[in-house]
Every structure is written in C-alpha cells, then in structure tokens.
Design a protein around this motif. Structure first.
Motif, PDB file in Angstrom:
ATOM      1  N   THR A  47      14.957   8.469  -8.788  1.00  0.00           N
ATOM      2  CA  THR A  47      15.247   9.938  -8.798  1.00  0.00           C
ATOM      3  C   THR A  47      14.696  10.831  -9.817  1.00  0.00           C
ATOM      4  OG1 THR A  47      17.120   9.365 -10.348  1.00  0.00           O
ATOM      5  CG2 THR A  47      17.417   9.274  -7.861  1.00  0.00           C
ATOM      6  N   THR A  73      24.241  18.759  -0.376  1.00  0.00           N
ATOM      7  CA  THR A  73      23.405  17.557   0.519  1.00  0.00           C
ATOM      8  C   THR A  73      21.987  17.971   0.684  1.00  0.00           C
ATOM      9  OG1 THR A  73      24.057  18.403   2.498  1.00  0.00           O
ATOM     10  CG2 THR A  73      25.450  16.923   1.787  1.00  0.00           C
ATOM     11  N   ASN A 132      19.358  16.529  -1.632  1.00  0.00           N
ATOM     12  CA  ASN A 132      19.171  15.226  -1.817  1.00  0.00           C
ATOM     13  C   ASN A 132      17.507  14.828  -1.622  1.00  0.00           C
ATOM     14  OD1 ASN A 132      21.716  14.785  -1.444  1.00  0.00           O
ATOM     15  ND2 ASN A 132      21.964  14.066   0.709  1.00  0.00           N
ATOM     16  N   PHE A 172      24.753   9.147  -1.003  1.00  0.00           N
ATOM     17  CA  PHE A 172      24.866  10.274  -2.107  1.00  0.00           C
ATOM     18  C   PHE A 172      26.318  10.287  -2.362  1.00  0.00           C
ATOM     19  CE2 PHE A 172      20.822  10.564  -0.215  1.00  0.00           C
ATOM     20  CZ  PHE A 172      20.016  10.939  -1.308  1.00  0.00           C
ATOM     21  N   TYR A 178      28.836  12.914  -5.125  1.00  0.00           N
ATOM     22  CA  TYR A 178      28.624  14.173  -6.125  1.00  0.00           C
ATOM     23  C   TYR A 178      29.886  14.364  -6.980  1.00  0.00           C
ATOM     24  CZ  TYR A 178      25.479  14.713  -2.193  1.00  0.00           C
ATOM     25  OH  TYR A 178      24.445  14.730  -1.318  1.00  0.00           O
ATOM     26  N   VAL A 215      25.147  13.669  -9.505  1.00  0.00           N
ATOM     27  CA  VAL A 215      24.637  12.991  -8.264  1.00  0.00           C
ATOM     28  C   VAL A 215      24.438  11.551  -8.409  1.00  0.00           C
ATOM     29  CG1 VAL A 215      23.232  13.121  -6.162  1.00  0.00           C
ATOM     30  CG2 VAL A 215      23.736  15.018  -7.438  1.00  0.00           C
ATOM     31  N   THR A 262      23.423   7.922  -6.604  1.00  0.00           N
ATOM     32  CA  THR A 262      22.794   7.527  -5.400  1.00  0.00           C
ATOM     33  C   THR A 262      22.497   6.007  -5.394  1.00  0.00           C
ATOM     34  OG1 THR A 262      20.566   7.807  -6.345  1.00  0.00           O
ATOM     35  CG2 THR A 262      21.437   9.748  -5.206  1.00  0.00           C
TER      36      THR A 262
END
Length: 211
Positions: free
Chosen positions: A61, A82, A85, A98, A100, A127, A129
């Motif tokens: 990321t 979103t 992403n 995902f 948040y 975020v 992931t």
C-alpha cells in the motif's frame, strides 16, 4: 530432547537424511505446507508429529492525499472512500478487503464509506487492507488525508487607462499588480487567460503575467 524436521512423514519416521530440512530456522513457506517433526529423547525413543504451516499475503500500500473544493463554505464535503482503493494499493486487488477508521487505533470504523462526510479539515482516514483468506494479523494500515479547500473570493476589476508610450496600440502590463484576492488566510494559485473561453477550456494561458 532433539528436534529434527522432515519434508515427509516417512522421512521423519526413518530419520532419512535425504529428507531432512537442514535449516529449520530459515525455512521458506509459500502458501500452505505440512512438514513433520521428529522428537527424540534417547535411542529409538521418538515420536513424530505433523506441523502445518501457512503464510498469509500482506497487500502493498501507499498513502494518498486528496483535496476538493468547498462549494458551500461549510468546510465539509461528502467523500466516497472506496474510490481511493485502487490509488492506495500497489499490489493485486483480488480478494482484498478494505476497512475505514477515523482513529489510528482502529476502534472507530466508518460503516458507510461510500457517503463519508469529513468532521475535521483536513482529516486523516486510516484504511485497513487485508486478503479475505489471510490470517487476522496479516494486514496493512495506510493514511488517506482528505482536505476541503475554500473557494477564493475575487471580484471583476477594470484596469485604469494607461498611456501608449510608443503610440503602437500596445503596452506591457504587470497583471500581478492587480490581484484582488480578498479572502485572507487561504493559499491560492493564480492563473491568467486572455478570454473567459480560454479560462473554461484551460487553453492559451498567459505564462508570463508580469510582462
């Protein structure tokens, strides 16, 4: 007690040196694999056990910042979290989940990320992931920074008459002397265009407004 590790159950049972894992402290695991442990306490006194190992992928990321204009002067706006992403993940998006959050400790989850309205300006969204098949400890957290900028308040202005010193119907003017930005405390970037149409289309910008 002596521990040795083997690739197969038969190797563990017979202490087959050809099946022995020689460097158990640096054993590469890709996906899921089962190895076998032989535990010896004396001559011919041993037991074997299967050991299943699983490695979980962690997404790659990067942080991201986005700035939008405040069209009503409220300092807030609605964001679709979103939509960021793909901008925040540099690895495969397949099977990614995902989540948040508004806090770094990941305790305040945003339940409707498609219609999130900022409560601070700027605001950092955390975020989280992870792959849906991964171990619960295999995840990445990245910062998404959202900023709502005010529109600068400007007014139309007509320059006073200037003299044509060379009598050629032209004169060099410093346009930057006529900047009438009346909103204070806002960082602005000024661009100049010869017509309203050029301004709308972003064409034929005056690159040297001081001359």
């Amino acid at each position: 007690v002596i521990y040795t590790y083997y690739n197969t159950e038969a190797g563990a049972e017979t202490a087959d040196e050809n099946d022995l894992i020689n460097d158990p402290q640096n054993f590469l695991v890709s996906g899921e694999i089962t190895i076998y442990v032989r535990v010896e306490t004396g001559l011919n006194c041993y037991r074997t056990a299967a050991l299943t190992l699983h490695s979980s992928r962690i997404p790659l990321t990067q942080p991201y910042e986005d700035t939008i204009c405040d069209d009503d002067g409220s300092g807030t706006s609605e964001f679709d979290l979103t939509s960021y992403n793909e901008l925040m993940v540099t690895s495969d998006l397949t099977d990614l989940v995902f989540e948040y959050y508004t806090d770094e400790d990941l305790t305040q989850q945003i339940n409707t990320p498609e219609t999130f309205e900022n409560t601070e300006n700027p605001q950092i969204i955390y975020v989280k992931t992870f792959y849906n098949y991964a171990d619960e400890n295999c995840f990445e957290v990245e910062e998404l920074t959202l900023t709502v900028n005010e529109f600068p308040e400007i007014q139309n202005w007509t320059m006073p008459l200037i003299c044509d010193n060379l009598n050629d119907d032209s004169e060099i003017i410093d346009l930057t002397q006529n900047e009438l930005i009346i909103t204070q405390g806002i960082n602005v970037n000024l661009q100049y265009f010869p017509s309203a149409l050029d301004l709308t289309n972003g064409t034929d910008e005056i690159l040297d407004p001081e001359n």
